[in-house]
Design a protein around this motif. Structure first.
Motif, short mmCIF file in Angstrom:
data_model
loop_
_atom_site.label_atom_id
_atom_site.label_comp_id
_atom_site.label_asym_id
_atom_site.label_seq_id
_atom_site.Cartn_x
_atom_site.Cartn_y
_atom_site.Cartn_z
N ILE A 1 28.06 70.38 99.96
CA ILE A 1 29.13 70.50 100.97
C ILE A 1 30.32 71.11 100.26
CG2 ILE A 1 30.64 69.30 102.57
CD1 ILE A 1 28.61 67.05 102.72
N TYR A 2 30.96 72.06 100.90
CA TYR A 2 32.14 72.70 100.34
C TYR A 2 33.32 72.60 101.30
CZ TYR A 2 29.07 75.03 96.95
OH TYR A 2 28.18 75.30 95.95
N ALA A 3 34.51 72.55 100.74
CA ALA A 3 35.70 72.70 101.55
C ALA A 3 35.73 74.13 102.08
CB ALA A 3 36.95 72.42 100.71
N ILE B 1 27.53 63.83 93.15
CA ILE B 1 28.73 63.99 92.35
C ILE B 1 29.63 64.98 93.05
CG2 ILE B 1 27.96 65.89 90.86
CD1 ILE B 1 29.09 64.12 88.50
N GLY B 2 30.92 64.86 92.84
CA GLY B 2 31.84 65.73 93.56
C GLY B 2 32.99 66.23 92.73
N TRP B 3 33.57 67.32 93.19
CA TRP B 3 34.77 67.89 92.58
C TRP B 3 35.93 67.82 93.58
CZ3 TRP B 3 35.50 69.32 87.63
CH2 TRP B 3 34.38 69.56 86.83
N PHE B 4 37.09 67.49 93.05
CA PHE B 4 38.31 67.42 93.84
C PHE B 4 39.41 68.11 93.06
CE2 PHE B 4 36.78 64.20 96.86
CZ PHE B 4 35.64 63.77 96.18
N ARG B 5 40.54 68.37 93.71
CA ARG B 5 41.67 68.96 93.00
C ARG B 5 42.97 68.47 93.59
NH1 ARG B 5 40.85 75.23 95.10
NH2 ARG B 5 41.47 74.88 97.28
N ARG C 1 45.59 64.91 96.61
CA ARG C 1 44.28 65.32 96.10
C ARG C 1 43.40 65.73 97.27
NH1 ARG C 1 41.91 61.21 92.02
NH2 ARG C 1 41.71 59.93 93.89
N GLU C 2 42.61 66.77 97.08
CA GLU C 2 41.76 67.27 98.16
C GLU C 2 40.33 67.50 97.67
OE1 GLU C 2 43.82 70.85 99.27
OE2 GLU C 2 42.86 72.04 97.70
N PHE C 3 39.43 67.42 98.58
CA PHE C 3 38.02 67.62 98.31
C PHE C 3 37.73 69.10 98.06
CE2 PHE C 3 33.53 67.34 98.62
CZ PHE C 3 33.10 68.34 99.50
N VAL C 4 36.84 69.39 97.11
CA VAL C 4 36.45 70.76 96.84
C VAL C 4 34.97 70.97 97.15
CG1 VAL C 4 36.20 72.55 95.07
CG2 VAL C 4 38.21 71.05 95.06
N ALA C 5 34.10 70.18 96.53
CA ALA C 5 32.66 70.37 96.72
C ALA C 5 31.91 69.13 96.24
CB ALA C 5 32.17 71.59 95.94
N THR C 6 30.71 68.95 96.77
CA THR C 6 29.86 67.87 96.32
C THR C 6 28.40 68.32 96.38
OG1 THR C 6 29.32 65.52 96.59
CG2 THR C 6 29.62 66.79 98.61
N ILE C 7 27.58 67.68 95.57
CA ILE C 7 26.16 68.05 95.48
C ILE C 7 25.32 66.79 95.36
CG2 ILE C 7 26.28 68.30 92.95
CD1 ILE C 7 24.33 70.68 93.23
N LEU D 1 25.98 61.79 101.23
CA LEU D 1 26.70 62.90 100.59
C LEU D 1 28.04 63.14 101.29
CD1 LEU D 1 26.38 65.06 98.37
CD2 LEU D 1 25.46 66.57 100.13
N GLU D 2 28.06 62.94 102.59
CA GLU D 2 29.29 63.20 103.35
C GLU D 2 30.43 62.26 102.92
OE1 GLU D 2 25.92 64.94 105.32
OE2 GLU D 2 26.27 62.92 104.55
N ALA D 3 30.10 61.13 102.36
CA ALA D 3 31.13 60.19 101.91
C ALA D 3 31.99 60.81 100.81
CB ALA D 3 30.49 58.90 101.42
N ALA D 4 31.37 61.67 100.01
CA ALA D 4 32.14 62.32 98.95
C ALA D 4 33.19 63.26 99.53
CB ALA D 4 31.20 63.10 98.04
N SER D 5 32.87 63.89 100.64
CA SER D 5 33.80 64.86 101.21
C SER D 5 35.08 64.22 101.72
CB SER D 5 33.12 65.65 102.34
OG SER D 5 32.84 64.80 103.44
N VAL D 6 35.08 62.91 101.87
CA VAL D 6 36.30 62.21 102.27
C VAL D 6 36.82 61.36 101.12
CG1 VAL D 6 35.78 62.26 104.73
CG2 VAL D 6 34.97 60.35 103.35
#
Length: 126
Positions: A59-61, A34-38, A45-51, A105-110
């Motif tokens: 992974i964190y920005a 799951i991930g957070w964006f803002r 919209r930009e990536f913030v973090a995912t777990i 997990l890296e897919a969430a970061s993009v």
């Protein structure tokens, strides 16, 4: 159908802390990250973090490393974003998202996520 709902937003001052919550419901099975964006006003919209599912990989920005912490409680179908030392430039709508299928997990970061919440607004005053 997976539903994602964020909560916990609200007006804070620069330097304050805030914890956001995200409930993801309607999914069968396990193993999904799951991930957070803002999205700041007028910006992309930009990536913030995912777990990951087990919570042992994150992974964190770069911009939030050391200040934000992502966590999850699978028994409650809930993920959290603890935000400390908030900056005025971090005013944004914060979104939670989940993938539709198993993926790295890296897919969430993009931003490769399929289910998005409506977001929760976090205004940070200076």
């Amino acid at each position: 159908q997976v539903q994602v709902v964020e909560s916990g937003g609200g007006l804070v001052q620069a330097g304050d802390s805030l914890r956001l919550s995200c409930v993801a419901s309607g999914r069968t099975g396990s193993g999904y990250h799951i991930g957070w964006f803002r999205q700041p006003p007028g910006k992309e919209r930009e990536f913030v973090a995912t777990i990951n599912w087990s919570g042992d990989s994150t992974i964190y920005a770069d911009s939030v490393k050391g200040r934000f912490t992502i966590s999850r409680d699978n028994a409650k179908n809930t993920a959290y974003l603890q935000m400390n030392s908030l900056k005025s430039g971090e005013t944004a709508v914060y979104y939670c998202a989940a993938p539709g299928a198993m993926s790295p997990l890296e897919a969430a970061s993009v931003g490769l996520m399929d289910y998005w919440g409506k977001g929760t607004l976090v205004p940070v005053s200076s």
